[in-house]
Write a protein that holds these residues in place. Sequence first.
Motif, mmCIF file in Angstrom:
data_model
loop_
_atom_site.group_PDB
_atom_site.id
_atom_site.type_symbol
_atom_site.label_atom_id
_atom_site.label_comp_id
_atom_site.label_asym_id
_atom_site.label_seq_id
_atom_site.Cartn_x
_atom_site.Cartn_y
_atom_site.Cartn_z
ATOM 1 N N LEU A 1 0.827 -1.211 0.000
ATOM 2 C CA LEU A 1 0.000 0.000 0.000
ATOM 3 C C LEU A 1 0.864 1.265 0.000
ATOM 4 C CD1 LEU A 1 -2.830 -1.111 2.457
ATOM 5 C CD2 LEU A 1 -2.963 -0.865 -0.035
ATOM 6 N N VAL A 2 1.954 1.262 0.760
ATOM 7 C CA VAL A 2 2.875 2.406 0.735
ATOM 8 C C VAL A 2 3.476 2.563 -0.654
ATOM 9 C CG1 VAL A 2 5.051 3.314 1.641
ATOM 10 C CG2 VAL A 2 3.372 2.298 3.198
ATOM 11 N N PHE A 3 3.826 1.448 -1.265
ATOM 12 C CA PHE A 3 4.394 1.450 -2.611
ATOM 13 C C PHE A 3 3.430 2.094 -3.602
ATOM 14 C CE2 PHE A 3 5.239 -0.684 -6.692
ATOM 15 C CZ PHE A 3 6.598 -0.500 -6.804
ATOM 16 N N ALA A 4 2.145 1.725 -3.513
ATOM 17 C CA ALA A 4 1.144 2.301 -4.415
ATOM 18 C C ALA A 4 1.013 3.803 -4.200
ATOM 19 C CB ALA A 4 -0.207 1.618 -4.199
ATOM 20 N N GLY A 5 0.988 4.231 -2.939
ATOM 21 C CA GLY A 5 0.865 5.659 -2.645
ATOM 22 C C GLY A 5 2.029 6.469 -3.186
ATOM 23 N N CYS A 6 3.225 5.917 -3.134
ATOM 24 C CA CYS A 6 4.400 6.623 -3.651
ATOM 25 C C CYS A 6 4.304 6.814 -5.162
ATOM 26 C CB CYS A 6 5.668 5.852 -3.306
ATOM 27 S SG CYS A 6 6.114 5.910 -1.571
ATOM 28 N N HIS A 7 3.679 5.881 -5.857
ATOM 29 C CA HIS A 7 3.547 6.032 -7.305
ATOM 30 C C HIS A 7 2.495 7.073 -7.675
ATOM 31 C CE1 HIS A 7 6.207 2.598 -7.470
ATOM 32 N NE2 HIS A 7 6.355 2.844 -8.762
ATOM 33 N N VAL A 8 1.488 7.207 -6.839
ATOM 34 C CA VAL A 8 0.546 8.307 -7.051
ATOM 35 C C VAL A 8 1.275 9.635 -6.896
ATOM 36 C CG1 VAL A 8 -1.513 9.455 -6.164
ATOM 37 C CG2 VAL A 8 -1.454 6.958 -6.356
ATOM 38 N N LEU A 9 2.107 9.744 -5.864
ATOM 39 C CA LEU A 9 2.891 10.963 -5.653
ATOM 40 C C LEU A 9 3.825 11.223 -6.825
ATOM 41 C CD1 LEU A 9 3.833 13.309 -3.864
ATOM 42 C CD2 LEU A 9 5.417 11.716 -2.737
ATOM 43 N N GLY A 10 4.493 10.163 -7.311
ATOM 44 C CA GLY A 10 5.392 10.328 -8.442
ATOM 45 C C GLY A 10 4.676 10.775 -9.707
ATOM 46 N N ALA A 11 3.423 10.361 -9.854
ATOM 47 C CA ALA A 11 2.666 10.711 -11.061
ATOM 48 C C ALA A 11 2.271 12.179 -11.093
ATOM 49 C CB ALA A 11 1.415 9.840 -11.156
ATOM 50 N N ILE A 12 2.159 12.827 -9.942
ATOM 51 C CA ILE A 12 1.665 14.208 -9.904
ATOM 52 C C ILE A 12 2.750 15.232 -9.584
ATOM 53 C CG2 ILE A 12 -0.652 13.444 -9.261
ATOM 54 C CD1 ILE A 12 -0.044 14.245 -6.398
ATOM 55 N N THR A 13 3.946 14.772 -9.223
ATOM 56 C CA THR A 13 4.976 15.723 -8.794
ATOM 57 C C THR A 13 5.496 16.538 -9.973
ATOM 58 O OG1 THR A 13 7.055 15.966 -7.588
ATOM 59 C CG2 THR A 13 6.873 14.094 -9.069
ATOM 60 N N PRO A 14 5.745 17.837 -9.773
ATOM 61 C CA PRO A 14 6.228 18.683 -10.864
ATOM 62 C C PRO A 14 7.749 18.853 -10.888
ATOM 63 C CG PRO A 14 5.535 20.069 -9.061
ATOM 64 C CD PRO A 14 5.333 18.640 -8.604
ATOM 65 N N ALA A 15 8.459 18.314 -9.891
ATOM 66 C CA ALA A 15 9.892 18.595 -9.760
ATOM 67 C C ALA A 15 10.689 17.310 -9.584
ATOM 68 C CB ALA A 15 10.133 19.526 -8.576
ATOM 69 N N PHE A 16 11.887 17.315 -10.135
ATOM 70 C CA PHE A 16 12.742 16.127 -10.048
ATOM 71 C C PHE A 16 13.072 15.735 -8.604
ATOM 72 C CE2 PHE A 16 16.874 13.991 -10.016
ATOM 73 C CZ PHE A 16 16.611 12.927 -10.873
ATOM 74 N N PRO A 17 13.418 16.685 -7.700
ATOM 75 C CA PRO A 17 13.717 16.272 -6.320
ATOM 76 C C PRO A 17 12.554 15.542 -5.652
ATOM 77 C CG PRO A 17 14.516 18.498 -6.701
ATOM 78 C CD PRO A 17 13.693 18.125 -7.898
ATOM 79 N N LEU A 18 11.323 15.955 -5.926
ATOM 80 C CA LEU A 18 10.168 15.280 -5.339
ATOM 81 C C LEU A 18 9.995 13.881 -5.929
ATOM 82 C CD1 LEU A 18 7.537 18.174 -5.143
ATOM 83 C CD2 LEU A 18 8.860 17.159 -3.279
ATOM 84 N N LEU A 19 10.241 13.765 -7.230
ATOM 85 C CA LEU A 19 10.177 12.449 -7.852
ATOM 86 C C LEU A 19 11.248 11.537 -7.259
ATOM 87 C CD1 LEU A 19 9.065 10.501 -9.976
ATOM 88 C CD2 LEU A 19 10.634 11.530 -11.635
ATOM 89 N N LEU A 20 12.432 12.088 -7.043
ATOM 90 C CA LEU A 20 13.527 11.322 -6.445
ATOM 91 C C LEU A 20 13.136 10.846 -5.048
ATOM 92 C CD1 LEU A 20 16.510 10.479 -6.990
ATOM 93 C CD2 LEU A 20 17.179 12.543 -5.753
ATOM 94 N N ALA A 21 12.529 11.728 -4.245
ATOM 95 C CA ALA A 21 12.107 11.357 -2.892
ATOM 96 C C ALA A 21 11.040 10.268 -2.931
ATOM 97 C CB ALA A 21 11.588 12.589 -2.155
ATOM 98 N N ALA A 22 10.097 10.391 -3.882
ATOM 99 C CA ALA A 22 9.049 9.377 -4.005
ATOM 100 C C ALA A 22 9.641 8.021 -4.377
ATOM 101 C CB ALA A 22 8.021 9.813 -5.048
ATOM 102 N N ARG A 23 10.651 8.033 -5.240
ATOM 103 C CA ARG A 23 11.293 6.774 -5.630
ATOM 104 C C ARG A 23 12.011 6.134 -4.451
ATOM 105 N NH1 ARG A 23 9.855 3.772 -9.644
ATOM 106 N NH2 ARG A 23 11.939 3.083 -10.186
ATOM 107 N N VAL A 24 12.680 6.944 -3.632
ATOM 108 C CA VAL A 24 13.387 6.391 -2.471
ATOM 109 C C VAL A 24 12.398 5.791 -1.478
ATOM 110 C CG1 VAL A 24 14.827 6.952 -0.479
ATOM 111 C CG2 VAL A 24 15.375 7.923 -2.723
ATOM 112 N N LEU A 25 11.299 6.512 -1.202
ATOM 113 C CA LEU A 25 10.304 6.003 -0.265
ATOM 114 C C LEU A 25 9.641 4.730 -0.798
ATOM 115 C CD1 LEU A 25 8.805 6.361 2.381
ATOM 116 C CD2 LEU A 25 7.200 7.889 1.208
ATOM 117 N N SER A 26 9.327 4.720 -2.087
ATOM 118 C CA SER A 26 8.738 3.503 -2.660
ATOM 119 C C SER A 26 9.739 2.347 -2.621
ATOM 120 C CB SER A 26 8.273 3.750 -4.097
ATOM 121 O OG SER A 26 9.371 3.992 -4.959
ATOM 122 N N ALA A 27 11.027 2.679 -2.701
ATOM 123 C CA ALA A 27 12.054 1.641 -2.614
ATOM 124 C C ALA A 27 12.076 1.003 -1.230
ATOM 125 C CB ALA A 27 13.426 2.228 -2.945
#
Length: 391
Positions: A76-102
């Motif tokens: 469930l955490v993994f799924a939520g991180c991908h929702v965040l990655g889909a809507i983020t406008p900035a690379f640092p936020l995408l990077l953070a979402a990838r680390v958390l999903s990892a």
Amino acid sequence: MPFALYLLALAVFVMGTSEFMLAGLVPAIATDLDVSVGTAGLLTSAFAVGIVVGAPVTAAFARRWPPRLALLVCLLVFAGCHVLGAITPAFPLLLAARVLSAFANAGFLAVALSAATRLVPENQKGRALAIRLSGTTIAMVAGVPAGALLGTAAGWRTTFWAIALLCVPATIGILQGVAYAPGRTADGDTPELRAEVGRLRSPRLLLAMALGALVNGGTFAAVTYLAPVVTGTAGLTDVWISVTLVMFGVGSFLGVTLAGRLSDRRPGLVLAVGSPLLPAGWIALALAAPHPVLLLGLVLVQGMLSFGVGSILIARVLYAASGAPTMGGSYATAALNTGAAAGPVLGALGLATGAGALAPVWVAAALTTLALLVMLLSGRALMTTATGRPG
């Protein structure tokens, strides 16, 4: 094999699609978020670093949870991180979402590895691992190319939404098929965390982990940057990126399937044949890359060799860590993803030198050559089980 193993493979398919899909999306992400291709490729390393750190941390934290609960929370955490990655406008936020999903992925894979090996007899760990890894290879055959095509047609963000949606059937599968007790040894006791961590002092375990990391590092160094090789060096159109990834995925599935049949009975045979061919194959791919037909053929072969040899080495990790039933899966996960983290970084460094699009492939050749040398120097140590018996 128990049906629950295939349910675990379904969830691993979803996570494997997420982990590998960036191989076909790196150029689009770089353009959209205004970063270099090398910087965008580091999303793969960030994901892998999160898994390396997250695997032992989450496994230790949730080691006394029922595995079904741990698997569901991670998914469930993994799924939520991908929702965040889909809507983020900035690379640092995408990077953070990838680390958390990892981190979530790491916890899932560690628990899934331990659960899978507890479902089968002691002498079938390698085959159980192969079934679990089949989710990863099918992701490369179907999920990753589909993600690349979807990203090309509808934008890379769409692939993140698709991953989040695919977590729904995976969650249902875990709810219906997984109901295991916390990890225990053969005598029914749950070992203390200190005793399980103490297994890391075993030279045999460290050797298997190091070799797994080197081989997987070579795989990720090359595969993460295959897109520029296909469109630049070979001169093919963007559509062929997906075709190339399919070829690598088919080879990976064949390699895992073959290794699964032999990893418990004849692991030495697979390593003796595959280990020398693996670096030779990366060198051949680098030399033949301007020729599309040869490139596609060698990508298929390298997929088979990389995952065949790699799955044998990870099975050796599980055998060497047999005294750590709740943490052994995290050691195997950490070994795989140490390579997955280092490979793209080294590949990016190769690109930064100006050596061209094939620099990451030469990095793969160097890493797998080093693995071969270490294997030759280690003698029979790798083929000995934790009990001291050949295996």
